[in-house]
Write a protein that holds these residues in place. Structure first.
Motif, PDB file in Angstrom:
ATOM      1  N   ARG A 105       0.849  -1.179   0.000  1.00  0.00           N
ATOM      2  CA  ARG A 105       0.000   0.000   0.000  1.00  0.00           C
ATOM      3  C   ARG A 105       0.883   1.225   0.000  1.00  0.00           C
ATOM      4  O   ARG A 105       2.077   1.152   0.225  1.00  0.00           O
ATOM      5  CB  ARG A 105      -0.945   0.024   1.188  1.00  0.00           C
TER       6      ARG A 105
ATOM      7  N   MET B 102      -3.988   7.605   4.078  1.00  0.00           N
ATOM      8  CA  MET B 102      -4.880   6.984   5.033  1.00  0.00           C
ATOM      9  C   MET B 102      -6.067   6.402   4.285  1.00  0.00           C
ATOM     10  O   MET B 102      -6.666   7.075   3.460  1.00  0.00           O
ATOM     11  CB  MET B 102      -5.345   8.008   6.054  1.00  0.00           C
ATOM     12  N   TYR B 103      -6.396   5.172   4.554  1.00  0.00           N
ATOM     13  CA  TYR B 103      -7.506   4.517   3.907  1.00  0.00           C
ATOM     14  C   TYR B 103      -8.729   4.566   4.806  1.00  0.00           C
ATOM     15  O   TYR B 103      -8.621   4.775   6.002  1.00  0.00           O
ATOM     16  CB  TYR B 103      -7.134   3.081   3.560  1.00  0.00           C
TER      17      TYR B 103
ATOM     18  N   GLN C 290      -8.870   2.498   8.094  1.00  0.00           N
ATOM     19  CA  GLN C 290      -8.047   3.083   9.157  1.00  0.00           C
ATOM     20  C   GLN C 290      -8.766   4.262   9.794  1.00  0.00           C
ATOM     21  O   GLN C 290      -8.766   4.421  11.012  1.00  0.00           O
ATOM     22  CB  GLN C 290      -6.719   3.570   8.591  1.00  0.00           C
ATOM     23  N   PHE C 291      -9.360   5.103   8.961  1.00  0.00           N
ATOM     24  CA  PHE C 291     -10.101   6.254   9.471  1.00  0.00           C
ATOM     25  C   PHE C 291     -11.280   5.795  10.318  1.00  0.00           C
ATOM     26  O   PHE C 291     -11.550   6.352  11.383  1.00  0.00           O
ATOM     27  CB  PHE C 291     -10.584   7.132   8.319  1.00  0.00           C
TER      28      PHE C 291
ATOM     29  N   VAL D  71     -11.723   3.002  12.047  1.00  0.00           N
ATOM     30  CA  VAL D  71     -11.283   2.473  13.340  1.00  0.00           C
ATOM     31  C   VAL D  71     -10.854   3.610  14.263  1.00  0.00           C
ATOM     32  O   VAL D  71     -11.224   3.657  15.446  1.00  0.00           O
ATOM     33  CB  VAL D  71     -10.140   1.446  13.152  1.00  0.00           C
ATOM     34  N   GLY D  72     -10.093   4.563  13.718  1.00  0.00           N
ATOM     35  CA  GLY D  72      -9.646   5.696  14.523  1.00  0.00           C
ATOM     36  C   GLY D  72     -10.805   6.556  14.988  1.00  0.00           C
ATOM     37  O   GLY D  72     -10.838   7.022  16.140  1.00  0.00           O
TER      38      GLY D  72
END
Length: 115
Positions: free
Chosen positions: A13, A18-19, A22-23, A25-26
């Motif tokens: 990747r 930022m995918y 990931q966003f 989950v954050g």
């Protein structure tokens, strides 16, 4: 924008990007912290849900603005590179420069043939 990592320890990747997972989950972790913090501060479930909803709206708006900024910056960089390369022809490798092994073999066998 980002560079592709070819390390077997990393997934294939782009670094620095930022995918959405990931966003997601954050953002979920952040909203859970806001929910717990406001509940501990106020003792009210409804106020906690209200503040958490407001924090979610602010996070989404910030994410939207960040994506727009990244798209705009990428477009500007593309426009600048097109303007710089407008008059120059494309530099393509020669037939013997594409493969380093063939180039090395020809340069050793026939040193005067290649520049």
């Amino acid at each position: 924008m980002g560079e592709i990592v070819e390390d077997p320890n990393w997934s294939r990747r782009s670094v620095g990007q930022m995918y959405f997972p990931q966003f997601l989950v954050g953002m979920t972790a952040t909203l859970l912290v806001v929910l717990g913090w406001t509940f501990m501060s106020t003792g009210s479930v409804w106020q906690s849900l209200g503040w958490t909803f407001l924090a979610g709206v602010v996070l989404q708006a910030g994410y939207f603005v960040a994506v727009l900024w990244l798209v705009q910056a990428e477009g500007r960089a593309t426009d600048e590179s097109k303007a710089n390369d407008a008059g120059a022809p494309a530099k393509l490798p020669g037939p013997f420069e594409r493969d380093g092994i063939v180039h090395a073999l020809i340069s050793r066998l026939f040193p005067r043939l290649l520049p």
